[in-house]
Design a protein around this motif. Structure first.
Motif, PDB file in Angstrom:
ATOM      1  N   ARG A   1      -5.019  -1.287  -3.136  1.00 31.75           N
ATOM      2  CA  ARG A   1      -6.275  -0.541  -3.021  1.00 31.75           C
ATOM      3  C   ARG A   1      -7.419  -1.316  -3.655  1.00 31.75           C
ATOM      4  O   ARG A   1      -8.548  -1.325  -3.118  1.00 31.75           O
ATOM      5  CB  ARG A   1      -6.136   0.840  -3.670  1.00 31.75           C
TER       6      ARG A   1
ATOM      7  N   ALA B   1       0.812  -1.213   0.000  1.00 29.54           N
ATOM      8  CA  ALA B   1       0.000   0.000   0.000  1.00 29.54           C
ATOM      9  C   ALA B   1       0.847   1.265   0.000  1.00 29.54           C
ATOM     10  O   ALA B   1       2.001   1.270   0.430  1.00 29.54           O
ATOM     11  CB  ALA B   1      -0.919   0.001   1.221  1.00 29.54           C
TER      12      ALA B   1
ATOM     13  N   PRO C   1      -4.086   6.366  -3.637  1.00 28.31           N
ATOM     14  CA  PRO C   1      -5.142   5.357  -3.708  1.00 28.31           C
ATOM     15  C   PRO C   1      -6.493   6.034  -3.899  1.00 28.31           C
ATOM     16  O   PRO C   1      -6.769   7.065  -3.266  1.00 28.31           O
ATOM     17  CB  PRO C   1      -5.067   4.656  -2.344  1.00 28.31           C
TER      18      PRO C   1
END
Length: 417
Positions: free
Chosen positions: A255, A76, A106
């Motif tokens: 995401r 992430a 994201p």
């Protein structure tokens, strides 16, 4: 923006960096940017500060351009720098203004930040957010800023759209796509995912070419004439690196998983793996030319930046290969025209040369890992006069094999006989 005639203030919390910028010195290598910086400092249109209060009082439009690196131990993106900017700037926003995000994030980040701005700013709902992704190529950033191929405006009101159209009006007739926040956020992620996929596709073909004794360079040339495919980003080699493509495709996958759409992007996992395999294959080829082991072997590495015309070494395939060979017992000397200082700081265990010839001196194997023009133009006879063995692995398919073989070099390249 200063070049377009606007009054501009740049903010950073790094005081040393701000002092350098005030003196007209760049903290990064980017062709043409130094001249633009100095020209607009001299014209009085550009100044720098470390004060959020001063920036808030100054600006009608605030562009937020901070990094979103990969989280440690995760795929992430780390958006904490964006939150830090909003939390530092918003308490000083006491009048109507527009905050514009440029970072790759994201999907869903923009709406969250828009809500935070309204909550924290004294001016409340008079402070709007827009998302305006950047599409700059390192090494060509000045051109891409002043001559963009498109402008994407993710806005929540006609007022925000009007302001940004006025900001970009001096650029002339550029296609403008007006979207909601999520679409604007996805444009950059999708573009990077597509480019990464195209690069990994031709590198997958390189793997097949090596197994079939075919030539991926000729294959990519033949494919490039198909207008549906095109030749850009279709050059097989060591693969992609830098601070964008690797971390962005991983963040995109992460995401998508959070949104319950992880199956849509599972192919990006293979894209990433193909890319990383190219680095391992480069090490294997170098080891083959070294006689099966790097112990007692001197290796000259040409290139440290992840791409030419940049001093960016983030996730650099060139340095990854150099470090791996060093760990396997090779004596590695690296040279890069502009990225040596950054490379030394990140990998002090490697040796560094002052020129291509210096890096190659006494080498049993030479590796071309970043396709700087000065490396492409090297004279094989001159380079051959300083090495121990005329053996070279072209990690970027940038050299003419016939010319180098005619000069007595054992030439190898990824995806070629």
């Amino acid at each position: 923006m200063a070049e377009l005639g606007f009054e501009v203030m740049g903010l950073d919390i790094d005081e040393a960096k701000i002092e350098r910028l005030r003196r007209g010195e760049l903290p990064i290598h980017e062709p043409g940017l130094g001249e633009v910086l100095r020209r607009n400092l001299d014209a009085g249109r550009l100044r720098f500060t470390t004060s959020y209060e001063e920036a808030a009082a100054f600006g009608d439009v605030h562009f937020v351009c901070v990094g979103t690196p990969q989280k440690k131990g995760e795929n992430a993106a780390d958006v904490s720098y964006l939150d830090a900017v909003v939390e530092s700037l918003a308490p000083h926003l006491d009048r109507e203004c527009l905050v514009v995000g440029k970072s790759t994030v994201p999907v869903g980040t923009a709406q969250r930040l828009a809500d935070k701005l309204v909550r924290l700013a004294p001016a409340g709902a008079q402070v709007e957010l827009a998302w305006n992704p950047e599409f700059l190529r390192e090494g060509f950033a000045v051109h891409d800023t002043l001559h963009p191929d498109r402008i994407v405006l993710g806005v929540a009101s006609e007022k925000a759209e009007k302001v940004l159209r006025e900001v970009y009006e001096p650029l002339g007739d550029v296609p403008i796509i007006v979207t909601d926040y999520p679409t604007a956020e996805l444009v950059k992620s999708a573009a990077n995912a597509f480019l990464a996929t195209k690069i990994s596709f031709i590198n997958a073909m390189a793997e097949v070419c090596e197994a079939a004794h075919a030539d991926v360079k000729l294959l990519s040339t033949a494919l490039s004439y198909d207008e549906r495919i095109g030749g850009r980003f279709l050059n097989a080699g060591l693969g992609f690196g830098g601070g964008c493509l690797p971390k962005d495709i991983r963040a995109f996958m992460a995401r998508a998983g959070e949104l319950g759409a992880d199956q849509a992007l599972t192919f990006l996992r293979e894209v990433d793996e193909i890319n990383m395999r190219r680095r391992a294959r480069m090490v294997d080829l170098a080891r083959e030319l070294a006689g099966g082991s790097f112990h007692g072997c001197t290796v000259g590495v040409l290139g440290a930046a992840f791409k030419p015309n940049s001093d960016d070494i983030r996730d650099s395939p060139a340095l990854d290969v150099a470090v791996t060979i060093g760990r396997q017992g090779g004596r590695v000397t690296v040279y890069d025209p502009v990225a040596l200082d950054n490379a030394r700081k990140a990998h002090p265990q490697l040796s560094y040369g002052t020129s291509a010839l210096d890096a190659a001196r006494g080498a049993h194997v030479v590796l071309l890992l970043t396709e700087w023009q000065e490396f492409i133009e090297l004279d094989p006879e001159v380079l051959g006069s300083v090495v121990s063995d005329r053996k070279i692995v072209d990690g970027r398919n940038a050299l003419d094999p016939e010319v180098w073989r005619a000069a007595g070099w054992h030439y190898r390249a990824l995806g070629r006989p």
